[in-house]
Write a protein that holds these residues in place. Structure first.
Motif, PDB file in Angstrom:
ATOM      1  N   THR A 146       0.844  -1.184   0.000  1.00 51.66           N
ATOM      2  CA  THR A 146       0.000   0.000   0.000  1.00 51.66           C
ATOM      3  C   THR A 146       0.882   1.237   0.000  1.00 51.66           C
ATOM      4  N   GLU A 147       0.565   2.179  -0.876  1.00 45.98           N
ATOM      5  CA  GLU A 147       1.344   3.409  -0.935  1.00 45.98           C
ATOM      6  C   GLU A 147       0.552   4.563  -0.329  1.00 45.98           C
ATOM      7  N   VAL A 148       1.249   5.410   0.421  1.00 51.74           N
ATOM      8  CA  VAL A 148       0.659   6.610   1.006  1.00 51.74           C
ATOM      9  C   VAL A 148       1.545   7.799   0.657  1.00 51.74           C
ATOM     10  N   ASP A 149       0.926   8.971   0.600  1.00 55.50           N
ATOM     11  CA  ASP A 149       1.645  10.178   0.200  1.00 55.50           C
ATOM     12  C   ASP A 149       1.790  11.142   1.362  1.00 55.50           C
ATOM     13  N   GLY A 150       2.770  11.996   1.228  1.00 58.70           N
ATOM     14  CA  GLY A 150       2.952  13.131   2.118  1.00 58.70           C
ATOM     15  C   GLY A 150       3.402  14.288   1.260  1.00 58.70           C
ATOM     16  N   GLN A 151       3.113  15.498   1.691  1.00 56.43           N
ATOM     17  CA  GLN A 151       3.497  16.651   0.892  1.00 56.43           C
ATOM     18  C   GLN A 151       4.004  17.775   1.780  1.00 56.43           C
ATOM     19  N   ALA A 152       4.695  18.699   1.127  1.00 56.44           N
ATOM     20  CA  ALA A 152       5.197  19.883   1.823  1.00 56.44           C
ATOM     21  C   ALA A 152       5.180  21.045   0.838  1.00 56.44           C
ATOM     22  N   GLY A 153       5.212  22.242   1.382  1.00 59.88           N
ATOM     23  CA  GLY A 153       5.228  23.431   0.534  1.00 59.88           C
ATOM     24  C   GLY A 153       3.968  23.581  -0.293  1.00 59.88           C
ATOM     25  N   GLY A 154       2.837  23.222   0.295  1.00 58.70           N
ATOM     26  CA  GLY A 154       1.582  23.339  -0.430  1.00 58.70           C
ATOM     27  C   GLY A 154       1.515  22.422  -1.640  1.00 58.70           C
ATOM     28  N   PRO A 184      18.163  27.317  -7.770  1.00 61.72           N
ATOM     29  CA  PRO A 184      19.582  26.987  -7.619  1.00 61.72           C
ATOM     30  C   PRO A 184      20.289  27.813  -6.537  1.00 61.72           C
ATOM     31  N   GLU A 185      19.740  28.965  -6.227  1.00 62.49           N
ATOM     32  CA  GLU A 185      20.356  29.820  -5.211  1.00 62.49           C
ATOM     33  C   GLU A 185      19.913  29.433  -3.793  1.00 62.49           C
ATOM     34  N   ASP A 186      18.898  28.562  -3.680  1.00 64.73           N
ATOM     35  CA  ASP A 186      18.360  28.207  -2.362  1.00 64.73           C
ATOM     36  C   ASP A 186      18.035  26.713  -2.296  1.00 64.73           C
ATOM     37  N   THR A 187      19.063  25.907  -2.322  1.00 61.22           N
ATOM     38  CA  THR A 187      18.841  24.457  -2.263  1.00 61.22           C
ATOM     39  C   THR A 187      18.461  23.993  -0.855  1.00 61.22           C
ATOM     40  N   GLU A 188      18.756  24.802   0.146  1.00 58.88           N
ATOM     41  CA  GLU A 188      18.408  24.415   1.522  1.00 58.88           C
ATOM     42  C   GLU A 188      16.900  24.329   1.709  1.00 58.88           C
ATOM     43  N   THR A 189      16.164  25.279   1.143  1.00 59.74           N
ATOM     44  CA  THR A 189      14.702  25.244   1.256  1.00 59.74           C
ATOM     45  C   THR A 189      14.149  24.005   0.574  1.00 59.74           C
ATOM     46  N   LEU A 190      14.686  23.676  -0.602  1.00 68.75           N
ATOM     47  CA  LEU A 190      14.237  22.477  -1.307  1.00 68.75           C
ATOM     48  C   LEU A 190      14.521  21.236  -0.465  1.00 68.75           C
ATOM     49  N   ALA A 191      15.700  21.162   0.121  1.00 70.12           N
ATOM     50  CA  ALA A 191      16.043  20.022   0.975  1.00 70.12           C
ATOM     51  C   ALA A 191      15.079  19.928   2.161  1.00 70.12           C
ATOM     52  N   ASP A 192      14.752  21.071   2.761  1.00 65.13           N
ATOM     53  CA  ASP A 192      13.811  21.078   3.885  1.00 65.13           C
ATOM     54  C   ASP A 192      12.431  20.583   3.449  1.00 65.13           C
ATOM     55  N   LEU A 193      11.992  21.008   2.255  1.00 67.94           N
ATOM     56  CA  LEU A 193      10.691  20.560   1.744  1.00 67.94           C
ATOM     57  C   LEU A 193      10.685  19.058   1.499  1.00 67.94           C
ATOM     58  N   ILE A 194      11.784  18.534   0.979  1.00 64.85           N
ATOM     59  CA  ILE A 194      11.881  17.090   0.734  1.00 64.85           C
ATOM     60  C   ILE A 194      11.802  16.326   2.045  1.00 64.85           C
ATOM     61  N   VAL A 195      12.567  16.768   3.026  1.00 68.68           N
ATOM     62  CA  VAL A 195      12.546  16.110   4.337  1.00 68.68           C
ATOM     63  C   VAL A 195      11.142  16.165   4.936  1.00 68.68           C
ATOM     64  N   ALA A 196      10.500  17.321   4.849  1.00 66.77           N
ATOM     65  CA  ALA A 196       9.157  17.471   5.414  1.00 66.77           C
ATOM     66  C   ALA A 196       8.156  16.569   4.700  1.00 66.77           C
TER      67      ALA A 196
END
Length: 114
Positions: free
Chosen positions: A34-42, A67-79
């Motif tokens: 069974t697959e379940v989803d999670g999302q971040a950043g709306g 490209p100038e803000d990869t930290e936010t993308l990483a945070d969204l992925i983790v979330a």
């Protein structure tokens, strides 16, 4: 309490234990499929995990890539992965909770996170 005050039927107890073990194994297999989803950043980042917590997919909306803000993308992925795993744990409790209680309580059973 045993009806009639007699000894428990060991064969019957063993059959019940075996059935509960089969039910638990079946539920674990269902969770793995069974697959379940999670999302971040709306919804900019979506993670898909199995009910047993295995990461199966990750979708990143191009709007989330700066490209100038990869930290936010990483945070969204983790979330997103954390949200998906929380949903997987909820599913585990729904599927395995009643079975674990039947085996003497949820805690103390190896392999179950609750």
């Amino acid at each position: 309490m045993i009806p009639g005050g007699g000894q428990p039927n060991m064969q019957q107890l063993l059959q019940q234990a075996q059935k509960m073990q089969q039910d638990l194994q079946r539920a674990q297999e269902e969770l793995a499929n069974t697959e379940v989803d999670g999302q971040a950043g709306g919804g900019l980042v979506r993670a898909t995990v199995t009910g047993s917590g295995e990461l199966r997919g990750l979708k990143i909306d191009p709007k989330a890539v700066d490209p100038e803000d990869t930290e936010t993308l990483a945070d969204l992925i983790v979330a997103a992965v954390q949200a998906a795993n929380e949903n997987a744990q909820t599913l585990q409790k729904q599927k395995l909770g009643p079975l674990a209680e039947g085996l003497g309580g949820g805690s103390g059973i190896p392999g179950l996170p609750f």
